[in-house]
Write a protein that holds these residues in place. Structure first.
Motif, PDB file in Angstrom:
ATOM      1  N   PHE A   4      -7.823   9.145  19.611  1.00  0.00           N
ATOM      2  CA  PHE A   4      -8.139   8.216  18.145  1.00  0.00           C
ATOM      3  C   PHE A   4      -9.614   8.020  18.021  1.00  0.00           C
ATOM      4  O   PHE A   4     -10.018   8.244  16.991  1.00  0.00           O
ATOM      5  N   LEU A   5     -10.448   7.154  18.909  1.00  0.00           N
ATOM      6  CA  LEU A   5     -11.657   6.887  18.665  1.00  0.00           C
ATOM      7  C   LEU A   5     -12.554   8.132  18.681  1.00  0.00           C
ATOM      8  O   LEU A   5     -13.546   8.046  17.950  1.00  0.00           O
ATOM      9  N   SER A   6     -12.200   9.146  19.473  1.00  0.00           N
ATOM     10  CA  SER A   6     -13.123  10.326  19.427  1.00  0.00           C
ATOM     11  C   SER A   6     -13.180  11.194  18.383  1.00  0.00           C
ATOM     12  O   SER A   6     -14.078  11.671  17.857  1.00  0.00           O
ATOM     13  N   SER A   7     -11.947  10.939  17.705  1.00  0.00           N
ATOM     14  CA  SER A   7     -11.887  11.862  16.292  1.00  0.00           C
ATOM     15  C   SER A   7     -11.746  11.385  15.035  1.00  0.00           C
ATOM     16  O   SER A   7     -11.724  11.835  14.021  1.00  0.00           O
ATOM     17  N   LEU A   8     -11.642   9.811  15.111  1.00  0.00           N
ATOM     18  CA  LEU A   8     -11.647   8.867  13.655  1.00  0.00           C
ATOM     19  C   LEU A   8     -12.667   9.417  12.760  1.00  0.00           C
ATOM     20  O   LEU A   8     -13.877   9.352  13.007  1.00  0.00           O
ATOM     21  N   GLN A   9     -12.271   9.627  11.509  1.00  0.00           N
ATOM     22  CA  GLN A   9     -13.141   9.806  10.334  1.00  0.00           C
ATOM     23  C   GLN A   9     -12.710   9.008   9.518  1.00  0.00           C
ATOM     24  O   GLN A   9     -11.419   8.878   9.225  1.00  0.00           O
ATOM     25  N   VAL A  10     -13.503   8.337   8.526  1.00  0.00           N
ATOM     26  CA  VAL A  10     -13.023   7.722   7.460  1.00  0.00           C
ATOM     27  C   VAL A  10     -13.810   8.077   6.114  1.00  0.00           C
ATOM     28  O   VAL A  10     -14.993   8.207   6.156  1.00  0.00           O
ATOM     29  N   GLU A  11     -12.851   8.504   5.188  1.00  0.00           N
ATOM     30  CA  GLU A  11     -13.673   9.155   4.095  1.00  0.00           C
ATOM     31  C   GLU A  11     -13.220   8.196   2.772  1.00  0.00           C
ATOM     32  O   GLU A  11     -11.939   7.696   2.676  1.00  0.00           O
ATOM     33  N   LEU A  12     -14.320   7.613   2.030  1.00  0.00           N
ATOM     34  CA  LEU A  12     -14.273   6.750   1.032  1.00  0.00           C
ATOM     35  C   LEU A  12     -14.308   7.451  -0.460  1.00  0.00           C
ATOM     36  O   LEU A  12     -15.321   8.286  -0.527  1.00  0.00           O
ATOM     37  N   PHE A  13     -13.483   7.127  -1.417  1.00  0.00           N
ATOM     38  CA  PHE A  13     -13.622   7.538  -2.528  1.00  0.00           C
ATOM     39  C   PHE A  13     -14.629   7.097  -3.492  1.00  0.00           C
ATOM     40  O   PHE A  13     -15.297   5.953  -3.179  1.00  0.00           O
ATOM     41  N   GLU A  14     -15.411   8.216  -4.228  1.00  0.00           N
ATOM     42  CA  GLU A  14     -16.434   8.161  -4.880  1.00  0.00           C
ATOM     43  C   GLU A  14     -16.165   8.174  -6.408  1.00  0.00           C
ATOM     44  O   GLU A  14     -15.220   8.847  -6.667  1.00  0.00           O
ATOM     45  N   GLY A  15     -16.946   7.565  -7.320  1.00  0.00           N
ATOM     46  CA  GLY A  15     -16.695   7.441  -8.674  1.00  0.00           C
ATOM     47  C   GLY A  15     -15.443   6.896  -9.258  1.00  0.00           C
ATOM     48  O   GLY A  15     -15.176   6.914 -10.477  1.00  0.00           O
ATOM     49  N   LEU A  16     -14.974   6.008  -8.633  1.00  0.00           N
ATOM     50  CA  LEU A  16     -13.749   5.320  -9.095  1.00  0.00           C
ATOM     51  C   LEU A  16     -14.218   4.059  -9.594  1.00  0.00           C
ATOM     52  O   LEU A  16     -15.013   3.338  -8.934  1.00  0.00           O
ATOM     53  N   SER A  17     -13.393   3.346 -10.518  1.00  0.00           N
ATOM     54  CA  SER A  17     -13.634   1.961 -11.164  1.00  0.00           C
ATOM     55  C   SER A  17     -12.915   1.018 -10.145  1.00  0.00           C
ATOM     56  O   SER A  17     -12.184   1.382  -9.213  1.00  0.00           O
ATOM     57  N   ALA A  18     -13.282  -0.231 -10.470  1.00  0.00           N
ATOM     58  CA  ALA A  18     -12.922  -1.113  -9.759  1.00  0.00           C
ATOM     59  C   ALA A  18     -11.432  -1.230  -9.722  1.00  0.00           C
ATOM     60  O   ALA A  18     -10.512  -1.497  -8.681  1.00  0.00           O
ATOM     61  N   VAL A  19     -10.781  -0.986 -11.006  1.00  0.00           N
ATOM     62  CA  VAL A  19      -9.394  -1.193 -11.168  1.00  0.00           C
ATOM     63  C   VAL A  19      -8.777   0.086 -10.345  1.00  0.00           C
ATOM     64  O   VAL A  19      -7.853  -0.035  -9.670  1.00  0.00           O
ATOM     65  N   GLU A  20      -9.257   1.069 -10.320  1.00  0.00           N
ATOM     66  CA  GLU A  20      -8.614   2.384  -9.716  1.00  0.00           C
ATOM     67  C   GLU A  20      -8.930   2.080  -8.157  1.00  0.00           C
ATOM     68  O   GLU A  20      -7.855   2.522  -7.426  1.00  0.00           O
ATOM     69  N   LEU A  21      -9.770   1.520  -7.684  1.00  0.00           N
ATOM     70  CA  LEU A  21     -10.128   1.333  -6.237  1.00  0.00           C
ATOM     71  C   LEU A  21      -9.060   0.464  -5.754  1.00  0.00           C
ATOM     72  O   LEU A  21      -8.244   0.610  -4.504  1.00  0.00           O
ATOM     73  N   ARG A  22      -8.631  -0.755  -6.502  1.00  0.00           N
ATOM     74  CA  ARG A  22      -7.581  -1.353  -6.220  1.00  0.00           C
ATOM     75  C   ARG A  22      -6.255  -0.851  -6.073  1.00  0.00           C
ATOM     76  O   ARG A  22      -5.250  -1.121  -5.409  1.00  0.00           O
ATOM     77  N   GLU A  23      -5.851  -0.227  -7.163  1.00  0.00           N
ATOM     78  CA  GLU A  23      -4.658   0.624  -7.371  1.00  0.00           C
ATOM     79  C   GLU A  23      -4.429   1.789  -6.404  1.00  0.00           C
ATOM     80  O   GLU A  23      -3.325   1.839  -5.769  1.00  0.00           O
ATOM     81  N   GLU A  24      -5.414   2.421  -5.959  1.00  0.00           N
ATOM     82  CA  GLU A  24      -5.427   3.794  -5.172  1.00  0.00           C
ATOM     83  C   GLU A  24      -5.800   3.441  -3.862  1.00  0.00           C
ATOM     84  O   GLU A  24      -5.749   4.355  -2.952  1.00  0.00           O
ATOM     85  N   GLY A  25      -6.675   2.511  -3.509  1.00  0.00           N
ATOM     86  CA  GLY A  25      -7.252   2.324  -2.364  1.00  0.00           C
ATOM     87  C   GLY A  25      -8.582   2.837  -2.204  1.00  0.00           C
ATOM     88  O   GLY A  25      -9.155   3.793  -3.086  1.00  0.00           O
ATOM     89  N   LEU A  26      -9.361   2.348  -1.233  1.00  0.00           N
ATOM     90  CA  LEU A  26     -10.486   2.784  -0.910  1.00  0.00           C
ATOM     91  C   LEU A  26     -10.898   4.136  -0.644  1.00  0.00           C
ATOM     92  O   LEU A  26     -11.937   4.641  -0.440  1.00  0.00           O
ATOM     93  N   GLY A  27      -9.847   4.811   0.168  1.00  0.00           N
ATOM     94  CA  GLY A  27      -9.888   6.190   0.761  1.00  0.00           C
ATOM     95  C   GLY A  27      -8.771   6.451   2.013  1.00  0.00           C
ATOM     96  O   GLY A  27      -7.803   5.864   1.561  1.00  0.00           O
ATOM     97  N   TYR A  28      -9.100   6.969   2.806  1.00  0.00           N
ATOM     98  CA  TYR A  28      -8.214   7.246   3.953  1.00  0.00           C
ATOM     99  C   TYR A  28      -8.976   7.758   5.207  1.00  0.00           C
ATOM    100  O   TYR A  28     -10.273   7.921   5.190  1.00  0.00           O
ATOM    101  N   LEU A  29      -8.222   7.257   6.270  1.00  0.00           N
ATOM    102  CA  LEU A  29      -8.801   7.706   7.629  1.00  0.00           C
ATOM    103  C   LEU A  29      -7.941   9.092   8.359  1.00  0.00           C
ATOM    104  O   LEU A  29      -6.877   9.142   7.874  1.00  0.00           O
ATOM    105  N   SER A  30      -8.822   9.744   8.967  1.00  0.00           N
ATOM    106  CA  SER A  30      -8.016  10.865   9.538  1.00  0.00           C
ATOM    107  C   SER A  30      -8.477  10.775  10.973  1.00  0.00           C
ATOM    108  O   SER A  30      -9.665  10.335  11.525  1.00  0.00           O
TER     109      SER A  30
END
Length: 299
Positions: free
Chosen positions: A97-123
């Motif tokens: 898990f630690l060797s392969s962890l990647q975190v992708e954060l969304f760009e260009g979203l409003s504060a409302v969209e970030l709260r509704e959809e989340g900041l991004g995802y981990l893989s």
């Protein structure tokens, strides 16, 4: 002269709402570009001893008369779920898990969209299979509130003043300031618990910048002002606990490579935090687990 024509869907009713196809969100990585392969990172992490995660011990806190105070501090920084559910650790799966962890954060979203959809995802990758988890799912799992910030922002002078309020009169230094200098036993135990679970490390007696930021969040509603009269503002970036945790999890590859370069070793004890992530993804876990440990002498 040409005429412009519009395509009309005759089956669409006049008052039907048109919903455009959802576009793919652009993202940026939380981490720097990998310089090594997953196998190399795995080997570097593997060179360090692997320990069970050390969790706070309710009976010890009760005997010390600090149980309710420490639990309130956990609540204030939204760590109650993480602290009150000890998990065993699985070495091979945690290292993968630690060797392969990647975190992708969304760009260009409003504060409302970030709260509704989340900041991004981990893989991450376990046994050659790729997994993806939304940060919003991680927050739900650990009882974290959502937020819009991706990196905490604290006034350095505020943290230094807070240290002088709860610790000693020396200038705060993340390499030298010791938790034994924290005068209040509940705050001292709280710091040790944070240094052993979400910010797990072998030596928890030194107070790091991450520790001080979390102490600031936990104490903000109680103190309001530091001893020298500074108004406490806390994190001005509205960063959720999930990002504090993910930033720490992403730091282990660099930590392992630094150890390797210095020919040094340090215990890896974050596995108990990784285990619920693995379980939520229904990942088969090997039977050779390492049990958690209880903090019975941290105050």
């Amino acid at each position: 002269m040409t005429e412009n024509y519009e395509l009309i869907d005759e089956e669409m009713e006049d008052d039907a709402e048109y919903i455009p196809e959802q576009t793919r969100k652009t993202t940026k990585s939380l981490m720097k570009e990998d310089k090594l392969t997953l196998g190399d990172y795995y080997k570097a992490l593997k060179r360090n001893p692997f320990w069970g995660t050390r969790y706070p011990h309710p009976e010890t806190m009760a005997e010390l008369g600090i149980l309710e105070d420490v639990q309130l501090l956990f609540e204030k920084c939204h760590m109650t779920t993480l602290m009150s559910h000890p998990y065993p650790t699985y070495e091979d799966e945690t290292l993968q898990f630690l060797s392969s962890l990647q975190v992708e954060l969304f760009e260009g979203l409003s504060a409302v969209e970030l709260r509704e959809e989340g900041l991004g995802y981990l893989s991450f990758t376990i046994d050659d299979r790729d997994y993806i988890m939304a940060i919003k799912t991680l927050e739900s799992m650990f009882g974290f509130p959502s937020g819009t910030g991706m990196k905490p922002k604290f006034a350095r002078e505020e943290l230094k003043s807070l240290w002088n309020t709860i610790g000693d009169t020396t200038s705060f230094n993340s390499a030298r300031s010791k938790s034994n200098s924290i005068r209040n036993p509940a705050i001292r135990y709280f710091q040790r618990a944070m240094a052993n679970v979400p910010y797990a490390r072998e030596i928890s007696a030194t107070v790091t910048n991450q520790d001080m930021e979390t102490l600031d969040l936990a104490l903000l509603s109680f103190l309001r002002y530091t001893k020298d009269g500074k108004t406490m503002k806390g994190d001005t970036n509205d960063t959720p606990p999930s990002m504090y945790l993910l930033n720490h999890l992403c730091s282990y590859r660099g930590w392992a490579m630094a150890n390797d370069k210095k020919n040094a070793k340090g215990a890896l004890c974050i596995g108990g935090v990784v285990t619920p992530i693995l379980l939520s993804c229904d990942i088969p876990l090997r039977p050779d687990l390492v049990q958690h440990v209880l903090l019975d002498n941290a105050a």
